[in-house]
Motif scaffolding. Sequence first.
Motif, mmCIF file in Angstrom:
data_model
loop_
_atom_site.group_PDB
_atom_site.id
_atom_site.type_symbol
_atom_site.label_atom_id
_atom_site.label_comp_id
_atom_site.label_asym_id
_atom_site.label_seq_id
_atom_site.Cartn_x
_atom_site.Cartn_y
_atom_site.Cartn_z
ATOM 1 N N ALA A 44 0.841 -1.198 0.000
ATOM 2 C CA ALA A 44 0.000 0.000 0.000
ATOM 3 C C ALA A 44 0.875 1.245 0.000
ATOM 4 O O ALA A 44 1.933 1.270 0.623
ATOM 5 N N ALA A 45 0.423 2.271 -0.706
ATOM 6 C CA ALA A 45 1.134 3.549 -0.733
ATOM 7 C C ALA A 45 0.300 4.563 -1.520
ATOM 8 O O ALA A 45 -0.681 4.210 -2.173
ATOM 9 N N THR A 46 0.732 5.796 -1.450
ATOM 10 C CA THR A 46 0.164 6.858 -2.281
ATOM 11 C C THR A 46 1.284 7.409 -3.142
ATOM 12 O O THR A 46 2.373 7.705 -2.639
ATOM 13 N N SER A 76 2.050 10.472 -5.823
ATOM 14 C CA SER A 76 1.491 11.728 -6.328
ATOM 15 C C SER A 76 2.444 12.347 -7.339
ATOM 16 O O SER A 76 3.647 12.120 -7.307
ATOM 17 N N LYS A 116 -2.899 12.021 -7.979
ATOM 18 C CA LYS A 116 -2.348 11.051 -7.045
ATOM 19 C C LYS A 116 -3.237 9.812 -7.074
ATOM 20 O O LYS A 116 -4.412 9.879 -7.439
ATOM 21 N N THR A 151 -3.813 6.249 -4.572
ATOM 22 C CA THR A 151 -3.485 5.472 -3.388
ATOM 23 C C THR A 151 -3.851 4.023 -3.692
ATOM 24 O O THR A 151 -4.979 3.722 -4.051
ATOM 25 N N TYR A 152 -2.848 3.148 -3.589
ATOM 26 C CA TYR A 152 -3.120 1.736 -3.844
ATOM 27 C C TYR A 152 -2.998 0.942 -2.549
ATOM 28 O O TYR A 152 -2.318 1.343 -1.609
ATOM 29 N N ASP A 153 -3.712 -0.171 -2.513
ATOM 30 C CA ASP A 153 -3.705 -1.049 -1.346
ATOM 31 C C ASP A 153 -3.999 -2.472 -1.809
ATOM 32 O O ASP A 153 -3.919 -2.761 -3.007
ATOM 33 N N ASP A 185 -8.330 6.347 -9.433
ATOM 34 C CA ASP A 185 -8.423 6.112 -7.991
ATOM 35 C C ASP A 185 -9.144 4.804 -7.660
ATOM 36 O O ASP A 185 -9.079 4.335 -6.521
#
Length: 122
Positions: free
Chosen positions: A52-54, A56, A66, A68-70, A94
């Motif tokens: 997981a992270a964002t 941008s 940006k 955000t993946y998880d 997203d």
Amino acid sequence: MQPIKHAVGGPFPVLVPPGAYFLLALSADATVNGGLPKPGYVYGGLTFSSTAATISLHSGGVELDKVTYDKAFPLVTGKSTALDPQKSTATDNDDAANWCKGQAAYGKGDFGSPGAVNPSCA
């Protein structure tokens, strides 16, 4: 967790024309990077989380987009996480449902579309 900041740059500006594709890689050495084509930029030393992270994108101090993946995203070793080309807006990217595992084999057997358009996720 503190954000990790990395500015893409160097002695020359990195220009990506509208609608173009640009390959960033950990290494320019094809024997180390899975056989990727020559990247446009090497970001050595920066690693992305596999859970997981964002990420941008900024230009001139302005956030352009940006994501955000998880664990809802298709994160698989040896396969890129590819955005469906029909879902490339700042809002569509997203949604984990608009991403899929890389489909085309390249280099030493990894899957993705480095430096090119992704195939449809449909």
